[in-house]
Design an enzyme around this catalytic site. Structure first.
Site, PDB file in Angstrom:
ATOM      1  N   ASP A 131     -26.765  -9.775 -10.434  1.00 31.89           N
ATOM      2  CA  ASP A 131     -26.150  -8.901  -9.417  1.00 31.89           C
ATOM      3  C   ASP A 131     -27.279  -8.467  -8.545  1.00 31.89           C
ATOM      4  O   ASP A 131     -28.249  -7.643  -8.999  1.00 31.89           O
ATOM      5  CB  ASP A 131     -25.700  -7.537  -9.993  1.00 31.89           C
ATOM      6  CG  ASP A 131     -24.278  -7.818 -10.800  1.00 31.89           C
ATOM      7  OD1 ASP A 131     -23.535  -6.966 -10.994  1.00 31.89           O
ATOM      8  OD2 ASP A 131     -24.023  -8.940 -11.214  1.00 31.89           O
ATOM      9  N   LYS A 194     -19.995  -7.363  -4.297  1.00 31.59           N
ATOM     10  CA  LYS A 194     -19.545  -6.264  -4.751  1.00 31.59           C
ATOM     11  C   LYS A 194     -20.014  -5.039  -4.214  1.00 31.59           C
ATOM     12  O   LYS A 194     -20.514  -4.917  -3.095  1.00 31.59           O
ATOM     13  CB  LYS A 194     -20.557  -6.360  -6.220  1.00 31.59           C
ATOM     14  CG  LYS A 194     -20.858  -5.041  -6.901  1.00 31.59           C
ATOM     15  CD  LYS A 194     -21.688  -5.452  -7.996  1.00 31.59           C
ATOM     16  CE  LYS A 194     -22.167  -4.263  -8.987  1.00 31.59           C
ATOM     17  NZ  LYS A 194     -23.025  -4.441 -10.112  1.00 31.59           N
ATOM     18  N   LYS A 230     -15.875  -7.237  -6.785  1.00 37.43           N
ATOM     19  CA  LYS A 230     -16.152  -6.579  -7.757  1.00 37.43           C
ATOM     20  C   LYS A 230     -16.422  -5.120  -7.181  1.00 37.43           C
ATOM     21  O   LYS A 230     -17.479  -4.806  -6.450  1.00 37.43           O
ATOM     22  CB  LYS A 230     -17.454  -6.944  -8.645  1.00 37.43           C
ATOM     23  CG  LYS A 230     -17.911  -6.059  -9.806  1.00 37.43           C
ATOM     24  CD  LYS A 230     -18.927  -6.424 -10.589  1.00 37.43           C
ATOM     25  CE  LYS A 230     -19.536  -5.476 -11.522  1.00 37.43           C
ATOM     26  NZ  LYS A 230     -20.722  -5.733 -12.390  1.00 37.43           N
TER      27      LYS A 230
END
Lengths: 294, 287, 494
Positions: A131, A194, A230
């Protein structure tokens, strides 16, 4: 690359409100609750994390609520780079993935070389998912090529690991920027986009999530590539999580309703979902005393 | 049969939606002209005032973003709550020395006055906005916006009706207020905070202090984060101080001392406009 | 109460929403409703009744009285007497308080009213619950506040009430239309005789019960149910001082003719065929949602519906494909299912009319697309429909269909589309979608319609005036302008 899609904030909110007025009950609710569980990236990102804490979290991930058989496992555990090896070991007999933040999380305010080294490190330690954070300062001052190059280089360093690109939408302010950042990230190699690091006060909001899902849909229509999404932070209640599933279904279709393409970055959500599942089964409202903390 | 002992009410300050005592711990004693009953009111300090202004400022952004319709609903709710406590307020006015008949009239007028201003909440903008016919190809419109935090010195002789009549137009227009209760007869003003508390009024929109005007006037009028001050009750010498102090940040000053609040003409949308600023926006018309 | 909750393992995901029915066990609908005259429910002197049915399953909901000539006269005289003896003499502020009470009662009973609205008219519960009923209460709140402030409403003029208002309302927003009519009439000091639409009388009758509960003086509001003939009797009754009508342009024209030789004032809100214009620089996804709002919600039973879509050619294929995708996600079905987007068509008559236009459209040669839904066996239903590649000369582009049917044309330049937008005898509303502010103001200036929505559509508020140019009607409802049709100006002779 020209980014000229504009988003009308009021109109976007209206669509969100319609989506959120859906009433998900009975079998469709049970399916949704179980699906939400399977999409959770159980997260611990605190300065005081230790090997003990991470081991306990990993155990919880694999044993959400053993009293209730047949529950799915969460999708992944998300930790800081120094905890990756421990997480990986703790999860070795499960299918739960190990995800790690990297690239100077959460601010990203460090040099490119150290970011790349950090990514290589976590991949070596065994992380299957990375991430990263984009450089918001460069983005907001219009240096889009810089931001794009950075993502591409990180993607290369990931090797076979999947790359989630955190836009930190709370710092981007406008939905136009969220849209622009989403498109940029996808064009630069993101496997997932995300919303947030969870470290600033504003995290995933419904209008931001909808904007990102629409960007993914248009990218798919143009290129045939399916990118995942996400939302992270601020999702503590099952009801909100299910509303996001409705949003996914009505924007992207049933194909995206899988942990391969949709995740929730959350910590307390899991227990709320568990309470709802047990309530659906037993018929009465539950108490948190009966569900283990990690 | 033992006679039951009456549980006396404590009359506190109302700041940020909470009932609190003055941080100074001081009191001022009030004696009822009707039956010599004594009540110890809080003697608010400049720090209480300072705190009230702070919460008023934070509440302003929220209150200002409420639609006119919402604000009207809340004012109507205040009227509902006041109506349901009619008897309490009538008896407090009687304790303050008013006749039963006049007390009842004052309470009823107060309720009606709240309903009156509730009705303006989503209409005064229509009366006082304009599209201006400029001679160049621009869409030009003027619109009232609330001035901000308003400090209010209550009327001396109209302890419920006058008190409400000066608060209502300020808040219906989106401002937040810090009010100094009538110094000599603060009962109704302080009790009114109970009505507010049960009326969905967001915390910090209306803050009520009891205290001595000679101690507080200077601060009410010199605070740099207060946008307007309404004087309904101090004498000429202090009135002059108010204007002088207002010059520090060009506070808007309003003198309502000569208004007779029992006169139906005293309810007026222009009182709403006193605490409004006019904003004008231009935009080209063309492809 | 244990239920199975095993996780389903399936290879392809097919998540459908389970039916989520709004409960009806808390509502009450009488088996029979009489006429509401002089504060009481009284038997019709005509001795006639008709049935109100649920258009989603064709079941009878209730038996409704049908007012004949003597009944209409009785109601008008009750309104006149209430006006002369009580209402015109009452203190303005007190009149306002009655309206506040009615508003509050609507809020208190909102769920029951919403359910009955959906049962009677076919619209989804989500619409009646979230839009119709709250707006109805809001209209009463808004006009309550005007009752004692009329001196400020008209600069340089004092005003006074007119007398008895005869009001006829349609079936597409039954309770909301009743609120739009009754609230300003009462606030300005008039009394009312209201005739609800034949196919949707129930919420008006529940409103009559609310009016009783509010202690409104008897005769101030009278509600007489019946069909078109009852409406005609009301229009022609000599003691009615003012007519307010919302409905078709055809009937509106008949009303003007029949009161031509009287002194009656009239205000009309008639049909429309609104142009909805999407420029290439619009926020596209929001524009698509705007199209859905403009023509498919409420089954297209909206006078101001954006039934003519004009899309700039450079973005037309993108928009049409997104539109079809969005249509495919609409849910058609039981109005009481909280997830239903598209409810039942209001009546068999209306469905026949819509189907007739679908045939005409197909014959005229536009490309036809309908989203795929399971149509229930009973009841009246029409799936959301598009005709693309239409032109200004198609009948389905010119005539009001009043159903979920959208005709789409492309355009090249803004001048071209403004001309086409105005090329209609109607002028109720219009829409413009663009990111450019100056374009919004220019188009708004040039479009000959009473309500222009920029980057949105079908938005209503009691503070905002609504009404049309040309054959879409005369006068406005809502806002300050909505007071004017219900007053006499003291210093003007007309």
């Amino acid at each position: 690359m020209v980014y000229n899609t504009t988003i009308d904030q009021v109109g976007c909110k209206e669509r969100v409100d319609r989506i959120f007025s859906r009433s998900i009950k009975k079998e469709s609710k049970i399916w949704a609750l179980n699906t939400v569980l399977s999409m959770i990236d159980l997260t611990t990102l605190e300065g005081r994390d230790s090997s003990g804490k991470v081991k306990q979290l990993c155990y919880k991930a694999a044993h959400l609520h053993d009293k209730h058989p047949g529950l799915p496992k969460v999708a992944a555990i998300c930790v800081y780079p120094s905890m990756v090896a421990i997480a990986k070991k703790s999860l070795e007999r499960t299918n739960i993935k190990t995800a790690s933040v990297a690239t100077g999380f959460p601010s990203g305010m460090t040099n490119l070389n150290s970011k790349i080294e950090e990514v290589k490190f976590v991949v070596e330690e065994g992380a299957e998912e990375v991430d990263m954070v984009i450089s918001r300062g460069h983005f907001l001052s219009g240096e889009l090529n810089y931001v794009s190059d950075e993502i591409a280089k990180v993607k290369t360093a990931c090797g076979r690991a999947k790359l989630k690109v955190i836009l930190e939408t709370g710092e981007l302010c406008t939905l136009d920027n969220v849209r622009k950042a989403s498109e940029l990230a996808m064009h630069s190699g993101a496997d997932f986009i995300k919303t947030s690091t969870g470290k600033i006060s504003e995290s995933a909001t419904p209008v931001v999530v909808l904007t990102m899902l629409e960007a993914i849909r248009d990218y798919f229509n143009n290129t045939g590539k399916k990118i995942g999404m996400k939302p992270a932070g601020g999702i503590g209640k099952s009801k909100l999580a299910i509303q996001y599933l409705v949003m996914v279904r009505e924007t992207l279709g049933n194909d995206w309703l899988t942990p391969d393409l949709f995740r929730f970055g959350a910590s307390s959500l899991a227990n709320d979902v568990l309470m709802q599942i047990v309530k659906q089964d037993q018929g009465n409202y539950q108490s948190s005393n009966y569900f283990s903390l990690d | 049969m033992t006679k039951k002992l009456h549980i006396k009410k404590t009359y506190k300050l109302y700041i940020d939606g909470k009932f609190c005592r003055t941080e100074s711990g001081r009191y001022m004693q009030w004696i009822s002209p009707k039956n010599n009953q004594t009540i110890n009111f809080c003697r608010a300090s400049r720090k209480d005032f300072r705190n009230a202004v702070q919460v008023s400022r934070s509440a302003f952004n929220k209150w200002n973003s409420f639609s006119g319709y919402n604000r009207g609903q809340i004012l109507y709710r205040i009227a509902e709550m006041l109506d349901s406590r009619k008897e309490q307020f009538i008896s407090e006015l009687i304790l303050q020395g008013k006749s039963k008949k006049l007390s009842k009239e004052e309470v009823e007028m107060s309720i009606d006055r709240l309903v009156y201003y509730a009705g303006w909440s989503d209409k005064y903008q229509q009366i006082f906005s304009r599209v201006n016919p400029v001679s160049t190809p621009y869409y030009n419109f003027s619109y009232p916006e609330p001035t901000g935090v308003v400090s209010i010195i209550s009327p001396k002789d109209s302890h419920l009706l006058g008190f409400i009549s000066v608060i209502a137009p300020a808040i219906v227009g989106g401002n937040t207020v810090v009010v100094l209760a009538p110094e000599d007869n603060p009962l109704c003003a302080i009790s009114f905070s109970e009505v507010l508390h049960s009326s969905d009024v967001p915390s910090g929109v209306i803050n009520i202090l009891s205290g001595l005007s000679n101690e507080l006037i200077d601060h009410f009028s010199s605070h740099m984060d207060v946008n307007a001050i309404i004087n309904c009750g101090v004498d000429s010498k202090d009135a002059e101080l108010i204007v002088k102090n207002s010059s520090l940040n060009v506070k808007r000053v309003f003198d309502y001392r000569s208004i007779n609040w029992t006169n139906p003409d005293s309810q007026d949308p222009y009182l709403i406009m006193d605490c409004q600023e006019i904003k004008t926006t231009w935009h080209p018309i063309g492809y | 109460m244990a239920k199975n909750s095993k996780v389903k393992k399936s290879d392809s995901i097919d998540w459908d929403y389970s039916v989520a029915l709004e409960s009806t066990d808390h509502i009450s609908i009488s088996q029979e409703y009489k006429l509401f005259i002089g504060g009481k429910f009284v038997k019709p002197l005509s001795k006639k009744y008709f049935n109100s049915i649920n258009p989603s399953n064709e079941k009878i909901l209730s038996k409704i009285a049908s007012a004949g000539k003597a009944d209409v006269n009785k109601a008008v005289l009750a309104a006149k007497s209430a006006y002369d003896t009580i209402w015109s003499k009452m203190d303005n502020a007190e009149r306002g308080k009655y309206l506040y009470r009615i508003a509050r009662l609507i809020q208190e009973k909102s769920r029951e009213l919403a359910v009955i609205e959906s049962l009677d008219g076919g619209k989804p519960i989500r619409e009646s619950r979230d839009i119709d009923i709250p707006l109805a209460a809001a209209h009463f709140f808004y006009y309550a506040g005007w009752a004692d402030k009329l001196d400020y409403a008209f600069p340089g003029s004092k005003v006074s009430s007119i007398g008895v208002a005869g009001q006829i309302i349609p079936w597409n927003f039954p309770l909301l239309m009743a609120a739009w009519k009754i609230a300003p009439a009462l606030a300005t000091g008039n009394t009312v005789v209201l005739k609800p639409a034949e196919s949707t009388p129930l919420t008006a009758l529940k409103l009559a019960e609310i009016i009783q509960e509010s202690d409104l003086p008897p005769g101030v509001v009278n509600i007489i149910t019946g069909d078109g003939a009852t409406g005609e009797l009301l229009v022609n009754n000599p003691n009615v001082d003012k007519i307010a009508f919302t409905g078709s342009t055809e009937v509106g024209k008949m009303i003007i003719k029949s009161i031509a030789n009287s002194k009656k004032k009239y205000s009309l809100e008639l049909g429309g065929k609104a142009a909805n214009i999407i420029c290439e620089d619009a926020s596209i996804d929001q524009a698509v949602e705007g199209i859905i709002n403009s023509i498919f919600f409420n089954q297209g039973h909206v006078c101001c519906a954006g039934s003519r879509l004009y899309v700039q050619e450079s973005v037309s294929s993108q928009i049409i494909s997104k539109l079809k995708n969005r249509m495919d996600h609409l849910i058609l079905g039981d109005p009481l299912d909280k997830n239903t987007d598209i409810g039942a068509i209001n009546s068999n008559e209306q469905l026949k009319k819509i189907n007739m236009y679908l045939d005409i459209g197909k014959k005229e040669g536009g490309d036809f697309y309908q989203s795929n839904h399971t149509i229930p066996k009973k009841g009246y239903w029409c799936a959301p429909t598009l005709f693309t590649d239409t032109s200004q000369s198609h009948r389905i582009v010119q005539e009001e269909i009043f159903g979920p049917v959208l005709a789409i044309q492309t355009f090249r330049t803004i001048d071209e589309v403004i001309d086409k937008a105005n090329n209609t005898p109607y002028g109720l509303s219009g829409g413009i979608w663009t990111d450019k502010g100056s374009k919004i103001f220019q188009v708004s200036k040039k479009m000959r319609a009473g309500v222009i929505w920029a980057n949105t559509f079908n938005k209503f508020d009691p503070a905002s005036p609504f009404g049309g140019y040309k054959e879409s009607g005369i006068h406005r409802e809502g806002g300050l302008e909505g007071l004017a049709p219900y007053v006499n100006f003291d210093n003007r002779t007309l």
